[in-house]
Design a protein around this motif. Structure first.
Motif, mmCIF file in Angstrom:
data_model
loop_
_atom_site.group_PDB
_atom_site.id
_atom_site.type_symbol
_atom_site.label_atom_id
_atom_site.label_comp_id
_atom_site.label_asym_id
_atom_site.label_seq_id
_atom_site.Cartn_x
_atom_site.Cartn_y
_atom_site.Cartn_z
ATOM 1 N N ILE A 118 -9.390 8.114 -3.866
ATOM 2 C CA ILE A 118 -9.320 8.851 -2.655
ATOM 3 C C ILE A 118 -8.526 8.272 -1.515
ATOM 4 C CG2 ILE A 118 -11.314 10.267 -3.129
ATOM 5 C CD1 ILE A 118 -12.893 8.444 -1.261
ATOM 6 N N ASN A 119 -8.119 8.957 -0.565
ATOM 7 C CA ASN A 119 -7.326 8.289 0.394
ATOM 8 C C ASN A 119 -8.383 7.579 1.403
ATOM 9 O OD1 ASN A 119 -6.389 8.962 3.567
ATOM 10 N ND2 ASN A 119 -4.796 8.102 2.410
ATOM 11 N N THR A 120 -8.065 6.402 1.723
ATOM 12 C CA THR A 120 -9.193 5.561 2.260
ATOM 13 C C THR A 120 -8.579 4.916 3.749
ATOM 14 O OG1 THR A 120 -8.462 3.536 1.095
ATOM 15 C CG2 THR A 120 -10.254 4.841 0.409
ATOM 16 N N GLY A 121 -7.282 5.112 3.974
ATOM 17 C CA GLY A 121 -6.497 4.803 5.041
ATOM 18 C C GLY A 121 -6.018 3.189 4.741
ATOM 19 N N LEU A 122 -4.986 2.947 5.740
ATOM 20 C CA LEU A 122 -4.081 1.825 5.475
ATOM 21 C C LEU A 122 -4.716 0.644 5.467
ATOM 22 C CD1 LEU A 122 -1.496 0.883 4.932
ATOM 23 C CD2 LEU A 122 -0.731 1.179 7.248
ATOM 24 N N TYR A 123 -5.566 0.457 6.405
ATOM 25 C CA TYR A 123 -6.423 -0.755 6.556
ATOM 26 C C TYR A 123 -7.266 -1.019 5.453
ATOM 27 C CZ TYR A 123 -9.625 -4.189 8.613
ATOM 28 O OH TYR A 123 -10.613 -5.379 8.709
ATOM 29 N N TYR A 124 -7.981 -0.223 4.754
ATOM 30 C CA TYR A 124 -8.900 -0.440 3.650
ATOM 31 C C TYR A 124 -7.723 -0.598 2.344
ATOM 32 C CZ TYR A 124 -12.466 -0.032 0.314
ATOM 33 O OH TYR A 124 -13.059 -0.221 -0.968
ATOM 34 N N ALA A 125 -6.740 -0.010 2.420
ATOM 35 C CA ALA A 125 -5.915 -0.270 1.251
ATOM 36 C C ALA A 125 -5.200 -1.790 1.322
ATOM 37 C CB ALA A 125 -4.584 0.709 1.261
ATOM 38 N N VAL A 141 -1.022 -0.842 -3.962
ATOM 39 C CA VAL A 141 -2.331 -0.181 -3.882
ATOM 40 C C VAL A 141 -1.838 1.340 -3.547
ATOM 41 C CG1 VAL A 141 -4.339 -0.266 -2.528
ATOM 42 C CG2 VAL A 141 -3.029 -2.254 -2.862
ATOM 43 N N ASN A 142 -2.437 2.054 -4.527
ATOM 44 C CA ASN A 142 -2.281 3.525 -4.292
ATOM 45 C C ASN A 142 -3.542 3.964 -3.432
ATOM 46 O OD1 ASN A 142 -1.700 6.286 -4.944
ATOM 47 N ND2 ASN A 142 -3.003 6.364 -6.606
ATOM 48 N N ASP A 143 -3.444 4.832 -2.509
ATOM 49 C CA ASP A 143 -4.300 5.028 -1.566
ATOM 50 C C ASP A 143 -4.505 6.657 -1.711
ATOM 51 O OD1 ASP A 143 -6.239 5.123 0.411
ATOM 52 O OD2 ASP A 143 -4.881 5.156 2.048
ATOM 53 N N GLY A 144 -4.674 6.952 -2.763
ATOM 54 C CA GLY A 144 -5.056 8.433 -3.035
ATOM 55 C C GLY A 144 -3.796 9.402 -3.035
ATOM 56 N N SER A 145 -2.676 8.961 -3.599
ATOM 57 C CA SER A 145 -1.474 9.968 -3.506
ATOM 58 C C SER A 145 -1.873 11.092 -4.272
ATOM 59 C CB SER A 145 -0.397 9.090 -3.963
ATOM 60 O OG SER A 145 -0.023 7.833 -3.126
ATOM 61 N N THR A 146 -1.021 12.160 -3.875
ATOM 62 C CA THR A 146 -1.071 13.350 -4.246
ATOM 63 C C THR A 146 0.431 13.686 -5.047
ATOM 64 O OG1 THR A 146 -0.858 14.803 -2.340
ATOM 65 C CG2 THR A 146 -3.290 14.206 -3.205
ATOM 66 N N PRO A 190 0.659 -1.179 0.104
ATOM 67 C CA PRO A 190 0.033 -0.183 -0.090
ATOM 68 C C PRO A 190 0.946 1.357 -0.092
ATOM 69 C CG PRO A 190 -0.300 -1.462 1.774
ATOM 70 C CD PRO A 190 0.961 -1.927 1.241
ATOM 71 N N PHE A 191 0.483 2.006 -0.773
ATOM 72 C CA PHE A 191 1.236 3.720 -0.799
ATOM 73 C C PHE A 191 0.532 4.625 -0.846
ATOM 74 C CE2 PHE A 191 0.762 2.595 -5.148
ATOM 75 C CZ PHE A 191 0.978 3.593 -5.837
ATOM 76 N N TYR A 192 0.947 5.720 -0.023
ATOM 77 C CA TYR A 192 0.307 7.000 0.042
ATOM 78 C C TYR A 192 1.528 8.144 -0.044
ATOM 79 C CZ TYR A 192 -2.222 11.240 1.647
ATOM 80 O OH TYR A 192 -2.538 12.452 1.754
ATOM 81 N N VAL A 211 -5.318 4.065 10.155
ATOM 82 C CA VAL A 211 -3.869 4.004 9.743
ATOM 83 C C VAL A 211 -3.109 3.191 10.907
ATOM 84 C CG1 VAL A 211 -1.758 5.172 9.082
ATOM 85 C CG2 VAL A 211 -4.039 6.007 8.104
ATOM 86 N N MET A 212 -3.155 3.956 12.192
ATOM 87 C CA MET A 212 -2.446 3.275 13.149
ATOM 88 C C MET A 212 -3.325 2.136 13.805
ATOM 89 S SD MET A 212 -0.998 5.220 16.643
ATOM 90 C CE MET A 212 -2.325 4.774 17.707
ATOM 91 N N LEU A 213 -2.271 1.079 14.124
ATOM 92 C CA LEU A 213 -2.966 -0.040 14.710
ATOM 93 C C LEU A 213 -3.953 -0.892 13.853
ATOM 94 C CD1 LEU A 213 -3.657 0.660 18.553
ATOM 95 C CD2 LEU A 213 -2.178 -1.018 17.759
ATOM 96 N N GLU A 214 -3.865 -0.810 12.602
ATOM 97 C CA GLU A 214 -4.665 -1.242 11.743
ATOM 98 C C GLU A 214 -4.292 -2.947 11.781
ATOM 99 O OE1 GLU A 214 -3.041 -2.559 8.636
ATOM 100 O OE2 GLU A 214 -1.244 -1.251 9.411
#
Length: 344
Positions: A80-87, A51-56, A23-25, A205-208
């Motif tokens: 769009i950015n969905t968070g590391l868990y979803y990515a 997995v691109n998590d909505g990178s800008t 996963p990357f953002y 993101v954290m603790l996913e």
């Protein structure tokens, strides 16, 4: 033309044995090194699911350019950015290998890392295979945390029959247990629990990985270890400055609340796992002590610190003790990694 390229890419790598999810953002400074550390030395039939998590930033362009010469790299592009868990979850759903591994986009792995874990898993018919984490600090000093180097990797107490028990009994003292990126897993472990994992829908993101591990490890019947497989976990200089941001710390505490709430609900709703509630409470208390100290050390206004402490107390309780000597398990820096014998 793009459809033709995609068809050829899928034809050549139709049956990977291993799916590696990245996963990357906004990882333009790191993701090329991450991908290269995998493709240069991996021989087992594999695919990389980026997995691109909505990178800008330019990280998506870097991945797309890399794909032109590496057809084993596939892309899941979340707009769009969905968070590391979803990515991670989207990567799992797209994975085709018998085994799944993870690498965070700002980290990298040792030569042959995935071959070693795959061989270990296959030879022992393991559900998971575990490598060893080497920390890389902001000054590029590589080290291994002494107690984490032993536990769980070579502990005589960690047998196949009580792995999940020990996961809870260590109460978060060693994050090597619950992070997902120092292991490969049978894909079946995730697919058997996919509906349960889908229930977590919030941006996280954290603790996913605490959620993933608290669900997945319950089904592990056999595991193996290969400490020659080194995962380089990189600490960046920018992280310290970022964590002085009030909004960022608020998000961290919010993520903690989401993760703990999800796992607590899972334990209470499943009769077989209610016995771990006390260990879960100990895990949550430990994180409360960590974050109490973190908040106290932040370079923020006193009012902001108090607001953060109030949020933390709503999660772990009003009476938060100070960090103890055993809590230093998490932060311990000890044995310098000898690259002349292990490689990088």
């Amino acid at each position: 033309m793009e459809l033709l390229k995609s068809w050829i890419r899928n034809l050549l790598f139709l049956k990977p044995q291993l799916s590696i999810i990245i996963p990357f953002y906004n990882s333009e400074d790191y993701i090329l090194k991450c991908m290269e550390s995998i493709v240069l030395h991996t021989k087992v039939p594999y695919e990389i699911v980026c997995v691109n998590d909505g990178s800008t930033d330019k990280s998506l362009a870097i991945v797309n350019r890399f794909r032109l010469t590496h057809p084993q790299v596939r892309l899941v592009d979340l707009k769009i950015n969905t968070g590391l868990y979803y990515a991670r979850l989207m990567g799992i759903l797209r994975a085709r290998g018998k085994y799944i591994g993870f690498v965070d986009s700002d980290d990298y792995v040792s030569d042959g890392y995935f071959d070693l874990l795959y061989e270990s898993a296959v030879n022992s018919s393991s559900d998971i295979s575990v490598g060893q984490i080497v920390n890389v600090n902001a000054n590029n000093v590589k080290y291994v945390q002494t107690r984490c180097a032993v536990f769980p990797y070579t502990s005589e107490k960690a047998t196949d029959s009580n792995l999940y028990d020990l996961y809870w009994k260590q109460q978060g003292k060693c994050y090597h247990w619950h992070v997902v990126w120092n292991k490969i897993y049978k894909r079946k472990l995730f697919m058997d629990n996919i509906e349960l994992l889908k229930k977590q829908t919030e941006h996280l993101v954290m603790l996913e990985d605490f959620i993933f591990s608290s669900i997945i490890l319950k089904d592990v019947n056999k595991y193996s270890v290969n400490t020659q497989a080194k995962y380089f976990y990189v600490e960046h200089k920018s992280a310290a400055t970022k964590n002085e941001n009030y909004t960022v710390v608020c998000k961290n505490i919010s993520d903690m609340k989401i993760a703990f709430s999800y796992v607590e609900t899972f334990l209470k709703e499943n009769l077989s796992y209610r016995k771990f509630i006390d260990d879960f409470a100990g895990w949550k208390s430990r994180y409360g002590r960590y974050w109490k100290r973190n908040i106290q050390n932040l370079k923020l206004q006193q009012k902001e610190k108090q607001l953060l402490m109030n949020s933390l107390k709503k999660i772990v309780g009003e009476d938060i003790e100070d960090v103890t000597a055993t809590d230093e398990f998490y932060y311990e820096q000890s044995v310098i990694f000898d690259e002349t014998h292990n490689g990088s």
